[in-house]
Design an enzyme around this catalytic site. Structure first.
Site, PDB file in Angstrom:
ATOM      1  N   ASP A  13       4.509 178.959  70.356  1.00  0.00           N
ATOM      2  CA  ASP A  13       3.288 179.713  70.644  1.00  0.00           C
ATOM      3  C   ASP A  13       2.899 179.694  72.118  1.00  0.00           C
ATOM      4  O   ASP A  13       1.723 179.796  72.453  1.00  0.00           O
ATOM      5  CB  ASP A  13       2.092 179.193  69.808  1.00  0.00           C
ATOM      6  N   LYS A  16       5.944 183.326  74.426  1.00  0.00           N
ATOM      7  CA  LYS A  16       7.316 183.738  74.781  1.00  0.00           C
ATOM      8  C   LYS A  16       7.527 185.221  74.542  1.00  0.00           C
ATOM      9  O   LYS A  16       8.263 185.866  75.272  1.00  0.00           O
ATOM     10  CB  LYS A  16       8.359 182.951  73.958  1.00  0.00           C
ATOM     11  N   GLY A  40       6.468 183.707  65.548  1.00  0.00           N
ATOM     12  CA  GLY A  40       5.513 184.797  65.611  1.00  0.00           C
ATOM     13  C   GLY A  40       5.365 185.214  67.047  1.00  0.00           C
ATOM     14  O   GLY A  40       4.943 184.418  67.877  1.00  0.00           O
ATOM     15  N   HIS A  41       5.791 186.419  67.373  1.00  0.00           N
ATOM     16  CA  HIS A  41       5.695 186.883  68.750  1.00  0.00           C
ATOM     17  C   HIS A  41       4.762 188.082  68.812  1.00  0.00           C
ATOM     18  O   HIS A  41       4.962 189.060  68.114  1.00  0.00           O
ATOM     19  CB  HIS A  41       7.086 187.269  69.273  1.00  0.00           C
ATOM     20  N   GLN A 225      10.301 179.082  68.367  1.00  0.00           N
ATOM     21  CA  GLN A 225       9.593 177.807  68.318  1.00  0.00           C
ATOM     22  C   GLN A 225       9.528 177.218  69.735  1.00  0.00           C
ATOM     23  O   GLN A 225       9.422 177.957  70.675  1.00  0.00           O
ATOM     24  CB  GLN A 225      10.226 176.823  67.323  1.00  0.00           C
TER      25      GLN A 225
HETATM   26  P1  IMP Z   1       8.910 175.316  59.477  1.00  0.00           P
HETATM   27  O1  IMP Z   1       9.619 175.788  60.722  1.00  0.00           O
HETATM   28  O2  IMP Z   1       8.260 176.440  58.719  1.00  0.00           O
HETATM   29  O3  IMP Z   1       9.769 174.438  58.632  1.00  0.00           O
HETATM   30  O4  IMP Z   1       7.685 174.382  59.965  1.00  0.00           O
HETATM   31  C1  IMP Z   1       7.885 173.129  60.610  1.00  0.00           C
HETATM   32  C2  IMP Z   1       6.873 172.907  61.731  1.00  0.00           C
HETATM   33  O5  IMP Z   1       7.153 173.825  62.793  1.00  0.00           O
HETATM   34  C3  IMP Z   1       5.423 173.167  61.315  1.00  0.00           C
HETATM   35  O6  IMP Z   1       4.577 172.283  62.049  1.00  0.00           O
HETATM   36  C4  IMP Z   1       5.175 174.596  61.775  1.00  0.00           C
HETATM   37  O7  IMP Z   1       3.814 174.863  62.007  1.00  0.00           O
HETATM   38  C5  IMP Z   1       5.969 174.593  63.073  1.00  0.00           C
HETATM   39  N1  IMP Z   1       6.437 175.923  63.484  1.00  0.00           N
HETATM   40  C6  IMP Z   1       7.485 176.617  62.984  1.00  0.00           C
HETATM   41  N2  IMP Z   1       7.636 177.781  63.630  1.00  0.00           N
HETATM   42  C7  IMP Z   1       6.683 177.815  64.589  1.00  0.00           C
HETATM   43  C8  IMP Z   1       6.369 178.760  65.636  1.00  0.00           C
HETATM   44  O8  IMP Z   1       7.011 179.792  65.832  1.00  0.00           O
HETATM   45  N3  IMP Z   1       5.310 178.421  66.421  1.00  0.00           N
HETATM   46  C9  IMP Z   1       4.614 177.258  66.269  1.00  0.00           C
HETATM   47  N4  IMP Z   1       4.890 176.358  65.325  1.00  0.00           N
HETATM   48  C10 IMP Z   1       5.915 176.627  64.497  1.00  0.00           C
END
Ligand code: IMP
Length: 431
Positions: A13, A16, A40-41, A225
């Protein structure tokens, strides 16, 4: 040309999407190398806001090809929806404009069901996943029972593999988590339909990338991420399941060791995190609301994927130095500088303390940050609205001081500063 890589230096977040959008102008290819539709972009172009979860944000440029690499996990339903969304906004989405790695793994509804069941079973120790089935899809990959994009090419074989896949997941769902099984036969027609639509897009994307670079074209690798969510070197176990670091761009795109050019670290001017896990510079007082916003604007600190309010805090220089080192960051983009205007104080964490000991680095990575207390440096604040500023010279001197301190603390120059969500709300610096 040498590959260029964009990577988040924090917990995702960082903004990017808009940075990739900016750097994609003139790029032949923008390629994602990790993660799935958990990302999420948000990109704002004039009055239009694009929210993308899976497709590379650079695809908003009509001349740029998008690639989903080997390291990505693809939810076909999300992918087809995003392809349609781009088409509805006048952008062409054909196999000439989008390629999927043959080796990318697929996310299916059983992965989402398992994600939900596993989170529920964790009780108070939940990770706060996005619920998109990311962890179970990567688990299937490591267990060598996943479905891959190339499986979509033969419908008869796909039907067989799909049935086995659902049956195996049902065993775990029912016996381990006491959840309802999924009906594989009912799901199959939809997946065969997805397969028919996606077949023309499946390719050896590594060859595409290497050929483009050999022809002197620009290729941008887009990390999803962020550094601190990396499966190995992030704040484990509060991490995602993929390799989000810049070095993973090579394996995640299926290319060999090759010269890498710029590695652009995207750093938000303050710290945010969504989901559980340690956060040494977290702010809970009235400044938190100032940093987070109310949710009324697309750029406020609420998850693009989940809508959850993000936790917010002061910029953590110790974690930033770590991110610069393990990614090999060569330059940074500092995003959301405008949000800091009007705060009573500007604060950067420059070290950690445990008892009498001061740490300028993490002795054992960021896995357990609970024993560290942040050591802050306070800098002068400024009131001026930065959103209309386009040159370094126009910035208030306190804002310049903040940027220069970020450069000193992290050890790499800041080449762009964003002061709003619009494409042109950027200050470019020659570094
Ligand atoms: P997962 O990727 O859905 O398995 O989530 C694992 C952790 O990564 C959690 O804390 C999510 O909130 C975090 N997370 C996954 N994708 C993103 C992203 O694109 N931005 C911010 N946090 C993320």
């Amino acid at each position: 040309m040498a590959l260029e890589i964009v990577v988040g230096t924090q917990w995702g977040d960082e903004g990017k999407g808009r940075v990739v959008d900016m750097l994609s102008a003139g790029a032949a290819i923008v390629a994602r190398y990790n993660g799935g539709d958990n990302a999420g972009h948000t990109v704002t172009v004039g009055s239009t806001t694009f929210k993308l979860h899976l497709l590379p944000s650079g695809m908003i440029h009509p001349e740029t090809m998008g690639i989903l690499g080997t390291g990505v996990v693809i939810n076909p339903a999300t992918l087809l929806k995003e392809m349609d969304m781009l088409r509805s906004r006048g952008l062409e989405v054909t196999p000439q404009r989008l390629r999927l790695s043959f080796a990318a793994h697929l996310i299916t509804p059983v992965h989402q069901a398992l994600d939900a069941a596993q989170e529920a079973a964790r009780g108070k120790d939940q990770l706060g996943t996005t619920g998109r089935g990311i962890g179970p899809a990567y688990t299937d990959r490591a267990s060598r029972r996943g479905l891959r994009a190339m499986d979509l090419l033969d419908l008869d074989q796909f039907a067989e593999k799909f049935k086995v896949h659902i049956a195996a997941a049902n065993l775990a769902l029912v016996n381990l988590y006491h959840a309802e099984p999924l009906d594989g036969a009912a799901l199959l027609p939809e997946y065969l339909n997805f397969a028919r639509q996606l077949q023309p897009y499946v390719d050896d994307v590594g060859r595409q990338v290497q050929a483009a670079l050999a022809e002197g074209k620009r290729v941008l690798a887009e990390g999803a991420q962020g550094t601190l969510l990396d499966i190995d070197l992030g704040t484990y176990p509060f991490v995602t399941s993929s390799s989000s670091l810049a070095p993973a761009a090579l394996t995640g795109l299926g290319i060999g060791i090759m010269p890498v050019g710029r590695i652009i670290g995207v750093t938000k001017a303050f710290q945010t995190r969504v989901g559980a896990g340690p956060f040494p510079t977290e702010v809970m007082d009235e400044n938190a609301e100032r940093l987070r916003g109310t949710g009324s604007k697309p750029w406020d600190e609420f998850g693009t994927t989940t809508g959850r309010p993000r936790r917010v805090g002061w910029l953590d220089g110790v974690l930033l130095r770590y991110a610069v080192r393990i990614n090999g960051v060569t330059e940074q983009t500092l995003t959301k500088m405008d949000v800091l205007s009007g705060l009573p104080v500007q604060r950067i964490c420059v070290a950690y303390r445990t008892g009498d000991k001061i740490w300028d680095h993490l002795p054992m990575g960021p896995a357990d940050l609970s024993t560290f207390e942040a050591v802050y440096e306070d800098l002068p604040s400024w009131d001026a609205d930065l959103t209309g500023i386009r040159t370094w010279e126009e910035l208030p001197s306190a804002a310049k001081q903040y940027v220069c301190r970020v450069e000193e603390v992290s050890g790499v120059p800041v080449s762009y500063i964003s002061v709003g969500p619009e494409r042109d709300q950027v200050i470019e610096r020659s570094v």
